[in-house]
Enzyme design. Structure first.
Site, PDB file in Angstrom:
ATOM      1  N   GLY A   1      22.765  30.051 -55.924  1.00 15.94           N
ATOM      2  CA  GLY A   1      23.289  29.227 -57.005  1.00 15.94           C
ATOM      3  C   GLY A   1      22.386  28.040 -57.293  1.00 15.94           C
ATOM      4  O   GLY A   1      21.826  27.443 -56.373  1.00 15.94           O
TER       5      GLY A   1
ATOM      6  N   ARG B   1      20.523  36.120 -56.968  1.00 14.47           N
ATOM      7  CA  ARG B   1      20.939  36.585 -55.648  1.00 14.47           C
ATOM      8  C   ARG B   1      20.311  37.963 -55.451  1.00 14.47           C
ATOM      9  O   ARG B   1      20.245  38.764 -56.382  1.00 14.47           O
ATOM     10  CB  ARG B   1      22.460  36.635 -55.542  1.00 14.47           C
ATOM     11  CG  ARG B   1      23.092  35.276 -55.828  1.00 14.47           C
ATOM     12  CD  ARG B   1      24.587  35.251 -55.541  1.00 14.47           C
ATOM     13  NE  ARG B   1      25.201  34.027 -56.028  1.00 14.47           N
ATOM     14  CZ  ARG B   1      25.186  32.856 -55.413  1.00 14.47           C
ATOM     15  NH1 ARG B   1      24.571  32.757 -54.235  1.00 14.47           N
ATOM     16  NH2 ARG B   1      25.765  31.793 -55.933  1.00 14.47           N
TER      17      ARG B   1
ATOM     18  N   ASP C   1      22.978  28.691 -47.814  1.00  7.92           N
ATOM     19  CA  ASP C   1      22.968  29.371 -46.524  1.00  7.92           C
ATOM     20  C   ASP C   1      22.282  30.736 -46.587  1.00  7.92           C
ATOM     21  O   ASP C   1      21.427  31.049 -45.750  1.00  7.92           O
ATOM     22  CB  ASP C   1      24.416  29.523 -46.027  1.00  7.92           C
ATOM     23  CG  ASP C   1      24.493  30.167 -44.658  1.00  7.92           C
ATOM     24  OD1 ASP C   1      24.270  29.456 -43.659  1.00  7.92           O
ATOM     25  OD2 ASP C   1      24.761  31.381 -44.582  1.00  7.92           O
TER      26      ASP C   1
ATOM     27  N   THR D   1      22.448  23.217 -52.501  1.00  6.70           N
ATOM     28  CA  THR D   1      23.768  23.774 -52.782  1.00  6.70           C
ATOM     29  C   THR D   1      24.752  22.644 -53.040  1.00  6.70           C
ATOM     30  O   THR D   1      24.781  21.665 -52.286  1.00  6.70           O
ATOM     31  CB  THR D   1      24.286  24.649 -51.628  1.00  6.70           C
ATOM     32  OG1 THR D   1      25.667  24.958 -51.841  1.00  6.70           O
ATOM     33  CG2 THR D   1      24.138  23.950 -50.280  1.00  6.70           C
TER      34      THR D   1
ATOM     35  N   ASP E   1      27.920  22.742 -52.714  1.00  2.08           N
ATOM     36  CA  ASP E   1      29.094  22.796 -51.837  1.00  2.08           C
ATOM     37  C   ASP E   1      28.983  21.868 -50.627  1.00  2.08           C
ATOM     38  O   ASP E   1      29.994  21.571 -49.975  1.00  2.08           O
ATOM     39  CB  ASP E   1      29.324  24.222 -51.340  1.00  2.08           C
ATOM     40  CG  ASP E   1      29.817  25.154 -52.436  1.00  2.08           C
ATOM     41  OD1 ASP E   1      30.274  24.645 -53.480  1.00  2.08           O
ATOM     42  OD2 ASP E   1      29.753  26.378 -52.260  1.00  2.08           O
TER      43      ASP E   1
ATOM     44  N   ASP F   1      27.827  22.561 -47.683  1.00  2.00           N
ATOM     45  CA  ASP F   1      28.393  23.314 -46.566  1.00  2.00           C
ATOM     46  C   ASP F   1      27.352  23.764 -45.547  1.00  2.00           C
ATOM     47  O   ASP F   1      27.643  24.610 -44.700  1.00  2.00           O
ATOM     48  CB  ASP F   1      29.150  24.533 -47.099  1.00  2.00           C
ATOM     49  CG  ASP F   1      28.268  25.478 -47.914  1.00  2.00           C
ATOM     50  OD1 ASP F   1      27.113  25.112 -48.219  1.00  2.00           O
ATOM     51  OD2 ASP F   1      28.736  26.578 -48.256  1.00  2.00           O
TER      52      ASP F   1
ATOM     53  N   ARG G   1      33.487  27.495 -52.179  1.00  2.00           N
ATOM     54  CA  ARG G   1      33.955  28.787 -51.659  1.00  2.00           C
ATOM     55  C   ARG G   1      34.504  28.655 -50.235  1.00  2.00           C
ATOM     56  O   ARG G   1      35.651  28.982 -49.978  1.00  2.00           O
ATOM     57  CB  ARG G   1      32.828  29.813 -51.681  1.00  2.00           C
ATOM     58  CG  ARG G   1      32.501  30.325 -53.074  1.00  2.00           C
ATOM     59  CD  ARG G   1      31.362  31.318 -53.026  1.00  2.00           C
ATOM     60  NE  ARG G   1      30.147  30.728 -52.476  1.00  2.00           N
ATOM     61  CZ  ARG G   1      29.059  31.417 -52.135  1.00  2.00           C
ATOM     62  NH1 ARG G   1      29.057  32.729 -52.259  1.00  2.00           N
ATOM     63  NH2 ARG G   1      27.993  30.814 -51.674  1.00  2.00           N
TER      64      ARG G   1
END
Length: 329
Positions: free
Chosen positions: A11, A72, A103, A125, A127, A129, A171
């Site tokens: 992303g 992706r 990741d 990213t 996120d 995360d 997510r």
């Protein structure tokens, strides 16, 4: 080391362009040739290479997304795909690779490194995360975008005494939703790290409505469920007294113009990635810890789960935000 390649994968996130710019300008300053790979790992496997120079990256610091484009690529999860990538990189005489992504992208970088290619990763990213770094590239911009949009939504919510359910990205992590809830003064956050308690949420909404608060806002991380699904479950309780509307922010969260923080973070990380490769480092991600950039070994970060900041959870509880029942299931 003479030729370094850079790609963006997974992303997109605001700040990827400033990172590419920093990699290019730092590399040229060190006497290196910098090569861009279009369309992420898929572009690598399809041989989409372009030479980068200061003219090509000029002005990119203010652009969202990634001008190298991204994708992706399931094929990179296979050994056959990884060996094919190595052959193509060797054919282009690439001495080192910089991968900017989340990741999955960094796992691809680790796979190439294990075959002997010098690789450095950057956490790109929204996120936030990825374990081992306080912040990822694009997180701050995404948060500012969400905050601005929720502030706008609150205006119409207040005009009609409505409750708005706002679905945000995230997510496997509730970071964006939690931090945005705190910063927008919203009342409820629904995130993967906590178990949803519909009875508690209904009580919050009921008490606010009876106390003549003119609006309520619930932020839902997409990793729990879609906002529409959450709204259906909430309304199925039959206990919500006010009108409830849904807004899904979607990919607009990725599109904000990079903030000062993200431009600076991406530039610092891009510079360190080049300097790390030149000095012989490999198999590491550039991270920021307590405001300082440092290298973290892939094996130390990619197999670990990043939790939410405990001080943010405490703050949310103490200022009256409804979180749910069980922390970090």
């Amino acid at each position: 080391m003479k030729r370094i390649a850079v790609l963006t994968s997974g992303g997109d996130s605001p700040g990827m362009n400033p990172a590419i710019r920093s990699v290019t300008r730092t590399g040229i300053n060190k006497g290196l040739q910098i090569v861009g790979i279009r369309n992420g790992y898929q572009g690598l496997l399809e041989d989409e290479f372009i030479d980068l120079d200061t003219h090509i990256v000029s002005g990119r610091v203010r652009d969202a997304g990634t001008f190298l484009q991204t994708s992706r690529c399931p094929e990179m999860q296979t050994e056959e795909g990884q060996r094919k990538a190595l052959d193509i990189l060797s054919r282009h005489k690439i001495d080192g690779l910089i991968v900017i992504g989340g990741d999955g992208s960094l796992r691809g970088a680790r796979a190439l490194q294990r075959f002997g290619l010098p690789v450095i990763g950057l956490p790109g990213t929204i996120d936030n995360d990825i374990y081992g770094t306080d912040m990822g590239i694009g997180v701050d911009t995404a948060l500012n975008t969400i905050i601005s949009l929720v502030d706008m939504i609150r205006a119409t919510a207040a005009s009609h005494r409505r409750c708005f359910v706002v679905e945000v990205m995230g997510r496997g992590s509730g970071y964006l939703a939690l931090m945005s809830t705190i910063s927008t003064g919203s009342q409820v956050v629904v995130i993967p790290e906590f178990r949803v308690n519909y009875d508690s949420i209904v009580r919050v909404l009921h008490n606010r409505f009876d106390s003549h608060h003119n609006n309520s806002v619930i932020l839902v991380a997409e990793g729990v469920c879609q906002g529409a699904e959450f709204m259906q479950r909430l309304m199925a309780t039959g206990k919500v007294a006010q009108e409830v509307r849904l807004t899904v922010l979607g990919h607009i969260q990725r599109g904000g113009t990079p903030t000062h923080y993200d431009r600076l973070l991406a530039s610092r990380m891009g510079e360190m990635a080049v300097l790390a490769l030149v000095s012989g480092e490999s198999g590491s991600m550039v991270a920021t810890v307590n405001g300082k950039t440092q290298l973290r070994d892939f094996d130390a970060i990619l197999d670990r789960r990043k939790g939410l900041p405990h001080d943010a959870i405490r703050l949310a509880r103490n200022i009256g935000i409804e979180l749910g029942d069980v922390v970090e299931m």
